[in-house]
Motif scaffolding. Structure first.
Motif, short mmCIF file in Angstrom:
data_model
loop_
_atom_site.label_atom_id
_atom_site.label_comp_id
_atom_site.label_asym_id
_atom_site.label_seq_id
_atom_site.Cartn_x
_atom_site.Cartn_y
_atom_site.Cartn_z
N GLY A 14 0.80 -1.21 0.00
CA GLY A 14 0.00 0.00 0.00
C GLY A 14 0.83 1.26 0.00
O GLY A 14 0.30 2.37 -0.09
N ASP A 15 2.15 1.11 0.08
CA ASP A 15 3.08 2.24 0.10
C ASP A 15 3.55 2.51 -1.32
O ASP A 15 4.24 1.66 -1.93
CB ASP A 15 4.26 1.91 1.02
CG ASP A 15 5.24 3.06 1.15
OD1 ASP A 15 5.09 4.08 0.45
OD2 ASP A 15 6.18 2.93 1.96
N LEU A 16 3.21 3.66 -1.87
CA LEU A 16 3.56 3.99 -3.25
C LEU A 16 5.06 3.92 -3.49
O LEU A 16 5.51 3.54 -4.58
CB LEU A 16 3.03 5.39 -3.59
CG LEU A 16 2.87 5.74 -5.06
CD1 LEU A 16 1.73 4.94 -5.68
CD2 LEU A 16 2.60 7.23 -5.21
N ALA A 17 5.86 4.27 -2.48
CA ALA A 17 7.31 4.29 -2.64
C ALA A 17 7.92 2.89 -2.68
O ALA A 17 8.97 2.69 -3.30
CB ALA A 17 7.95 5.09 -1.52
N ALA A 18 7.27 1.93 -2.04
CA ALA A 18 7.75 0.55 -2.01
C ALA A 18 6.52 -0.36 -1.98
O ALA A 18 6.14 -0.90 -0.94
CB ALA A 18 8.63 0.31 -0.78
N PRO A 19 5.86 -0.52 -3.13
CA PRO A 19 4.54 -1.15 -3.15
C PRO A 19 4.50 -2.64 -2.87
O PRO A 19 3.43 -3.19 -2.61
CB PRO A 19 4.04 -0.86 -4.57
CG PRO A 19 5.27 -0.63 -5.37
CD PRO A 19 6.25 -0.01 -4.46
N VAL A 20 5.66 -3.32 -2.90
CA VAL A 20 5.71 -4.74 -2.57
C VAL A 20 6.70 -4.91 -1.42
O VAL A 20 7.85 -4.46 -1.50
CB VAL A 20 6.14 -5.59 -3.77
CG1 VAL A 20 6.25 -7.07 -3.37
CG2 VAL A 20 5.16 -5.43 -4.93
N ALA A 21 6.24 -5.54 -0.35
CA ALA A 21 7.08 -5.77 0.83
C ALA A 21 7.65 -7.18 0.78
O ALA A 21 7.03 -8.10 0.26
CB ALA A 21 6.28 -5.56 2.11
N THR A 22 8.83 -7.34 1.35
CA THR A 22 9.47 -8.65 1.41
C THR A 22 8.89 -9.47 2.55
O THR A 22 8.68 -8.95 3.66
CB THR A 22 10.99 -8.49 1.62
OG1 THR A 22 11.53 -7.71 0.55
CG2 THR A 22 11.69 -9.84 1.68
N GLY A 23 8.64 -10.74 2.30
CA GLY A 23 8.19 -11.61 3.37
C GLY A 23 7.02 -12.48 2.98
O GLY A 23 6.43 -12.33 1.89
N ASP A 24 6.68 -13.41 3.87
CA ASP A 24 5.54 -14.30 3.66
C ASP A 24 4.69 -14.46 4.90
O ASP A 24 3.78 -15.28 4.94
CB ASP A 24 6.03 -15.68 3.18
CG ASP A 24 7.00 -16.35 4.15
OD1 ASP A 24 7.04 -15.95 5.35
OD2 ASP A 24 7.72 -17.27 3.73
N THR A 25 5.00 -13.67 5.94
CA THR A 25 4.27 -13.78 7.21
C THR A 25 4.04 -12.40 7.81
O THR A 25 4.95 -11.57 7.82
CB THR A 25 5.04 -14.65 8.22
OG1 THR A 25 5.27 -15.94 7.65
CG2 THR A 25 4.27 -14.80 9.52
N GLY A 307 -2.84 3.29 0.79
CA GLY A 307 -1.88 4.21 1.39
C GLY A 307 -2.03 5.66 0.98
O GLY A 307 -1.81 6.57 1.80
N ASN A 308 -2.41 5.92 -0.28
CA ASN A 308 -2.63 7.30 -0.71
C ASN A 308 -3.75 7.95 0.09
O ASN A 308 -3.65 9.10 0.54
CB ASN A 308 -2.96 7.36 -2.20
CG ASN A 308 -1.73 7.26 -3.09
OD1 ASN A 308 -0.65 6.94 -2.63
ND2 ASN A 308 -1.91 7.51 -4.38
N ASN A 309 -4.85 7.22 0.25
CA ASN A 309 -5.96 7.74 1.05
C ASN A 309 -5.53 7.95 2.50
O ASN A 309 -5.87 8.96 3.14
CB ASN A 309 -7.15 6.78 1.00
CG ASN A 309 -8.01 6.98 -0.23
OD1 ASN A 309 -8.43 8.08 -0.54
ND2 ASN A 309 -8.29 5.90 -0.94
N ALA A 310 -4.77 7.00 3.04
CA ALA A 310 -4.32 7.10 4.43
C ALA A 310 -3.46 8.34 4.66
O ALA A 310 -3.59 9.03 5.68
CB ALA A 310 -3.56 5.84 4.83
N ARG A 311 -2.60 8.65 3.69
CA ARG A 311 -1.72 9.81 3.84
C ARG A 311 -2.52 11.11 3.84
O ARG A 311 -2.32 11.97 4.71
CB ARG A 311 -0.68 9.82 2.71
CG ARG A 311 0.23 11.05 2.72
CD ARG A 311 1.18 11.02 1.53
NE ARG A 311 0.47 10.83 0.27
CZ ARG A 311 -0.17 11.80 -0.39
NH1 ARG A 311 -0.18 13.03 0.09
NH2 ARG A 311 -0.78 11.56 -1.54
#
Length: 394
Positions: A14-25, A307-311
């Motif tokens: 949801g973060d425009l600057a880093a839209p995919v996070a690392t991890g599986d949990t 995330g855009n709405n949240a900001r």
């Protein structure tokens, strides 16, 4: 209550600057995200096996015409907010309680309406949804003291567009008062939508000084095409596109903001319930339109709806990161379709299937949404230490 979601195929942050996070949990506790990474369910009270599905933040619909309770008099429908949960929407923000029958138009009345609406949803969560109600409808005669009182009572939203003003330019000093008292201000944009509203174009929005240009693509009638570049280039206003609007101008807005390098200004919402009806899947539809027709990357479309709405609205939800509100949605390609995962589905013009929803760290259902087609993969409760079933059937 500690909840772990594991075996995740991809985390859409949801973060425009880093839209995919690392991890599986993802681990949740006491209504907040505790960690995002790799691992298993550990000592959680509830463990949800995502079965390879993707996870995104709960969608934030920043244009919902709430009244009181989970009811819309405009469409005479009970339970619409709870139904939106099954479309992946975990937060709704009031676009003003303008559809309250016989709504007041005097300063004391609009002030009382906003305060009452705000307080009525303080502890009421239909289906587990977060509802930010109480958007004061700006009317002539409101004073600095009125805004101070509303601020003290928790009102933080202000709406321009339905007041009894001679011209939309007259909203500007009231918008300034709202900003002085910490309120986020929004302005109806486009043609008149209901009796008592007026057409509002780019020059009105720019000189009004608002934070958000509401349904900039039309609610439902859009402003002239020549006005869109003005909003993009002559202001920093957030430009909200809504499902209950003009699709062609939705795509135009996305194109202009992308060319300007300002995707963070695009917000996805629905503008419902209105004459266009109830749209539990409206956010998902607009996301698919922007991706399949407008060339927006699917993970970016997710950020525009979260995330855009949240900001812009200063919310702690909308992004998957430690410390953020624990509102999550498990998504996948719909069973029987041509695509193999949620992002490919958006590229294909499909909606994503919803397989589970968690709000405030509590699973609301795990299994099939009653509003989207069934997901290809099947989320399940792997273990549960508390005496409650979270399956969709219950």
């Amino acid at each position: 209550m500690k909840v772990a979601v594991f075996n995740i195929g991809k985390i859409l942050s949801g973060d425009l600057a880093a839209p995919v996070a690392t991890g599986d949990t993802i681990v949740l506790d006491d209504g907040k995200i505790v960690s995002v990474g790799t691992g298993d369910a550990g000592d959680s009270d509830i463990a949800i096996d995502a079965s390879g599905m993707m996870v995104m933040p709960g969608l934030i619909d920043s244009h919902v015409h709430i009244t009181f309770g989970d009811y819309t008099p405009r469409q005479k429908t009970v339970g619409f907010l709870e139904s939106y949960i099954h479309g992946g929407v975990t937060t709704c923000i009031s676009a003003s309680e303008v559809h309250v029958p016989g709504r007041p138009r005097d300063p004391a009345g609009v002030k009382a309406l906003a305060i009452a609406a705000r307080k009525s949803f303080d502890t009421y969560r239909p289906g587990g949804m977060r509802v930010h109600a109480g958007s004061v409808i700006l009317e002539p005669g409101l004073t600095d003291a009125d805004f101070a009182e509303m601020q003290a009572q928790g009102v933080w939203l202000a709406k321009a567009g339905f007041g009894n003003f001679a011209t939309p330019y007259d909203y500007a000093p009231y918008v300034a008062l709202a900003r002085k008292h910490g309120m986020v201000s929004m302005m109806h944009t486009g043609g008149s939508s209901i009796p008592g509203s007026t057409g509002i174009w780019a020059d009105h929005v720019i000189k009004g000084g608002v934070d958000v240009s509401y349904h900039v693509n039309g609610g439902p009638i859009a402003m002239p095409d020549a006005d869109f570049p003005r909003l993009v280039n002559e202001s920093k206003v957030a430009m909200q596109v809504c499902t209950a609007g003009n699709l062609r101008t939705t795509l135009l807005v996305a194109k202009l903001l992308a060319e300007a390098g300002e995707n963070e200004r695009l917000l996805i919402a629905t503008d419902t319930p209105t004459g266009s009806g109830i749209m539990p899947l409206g956010m998902l539809y607009t996301m698919s339109h922007l991706v399949s027709l407008g060339g927006v990357a699917p993970e970016i479309a997710v950020a525009m709806a979260t995330g855009n709405n949240a900001r812009v609205y200063r919310l702690n939800s909308g992004i998957i990161a430690p410390g953020r509100d624990a509102d999550l949605v498990l998504v996948d390609a719909c069973l029987g379709g041509s695509q193999s995962d949620a992002l490919s589905a958006l590229r294909n013009g499909d909606i994503m299937g919803v397989g589970a929803v968690v709000t405030n760290g509590v699973p609301r259902f795990v299994g099939r949404s009653r509003n989207t087609p069934e997901t290809t993969r099947k989320a399940r409760v792997a273990h549960c230490k508390i005496p409650q079933s979270f399956t969709a059937d219950h």
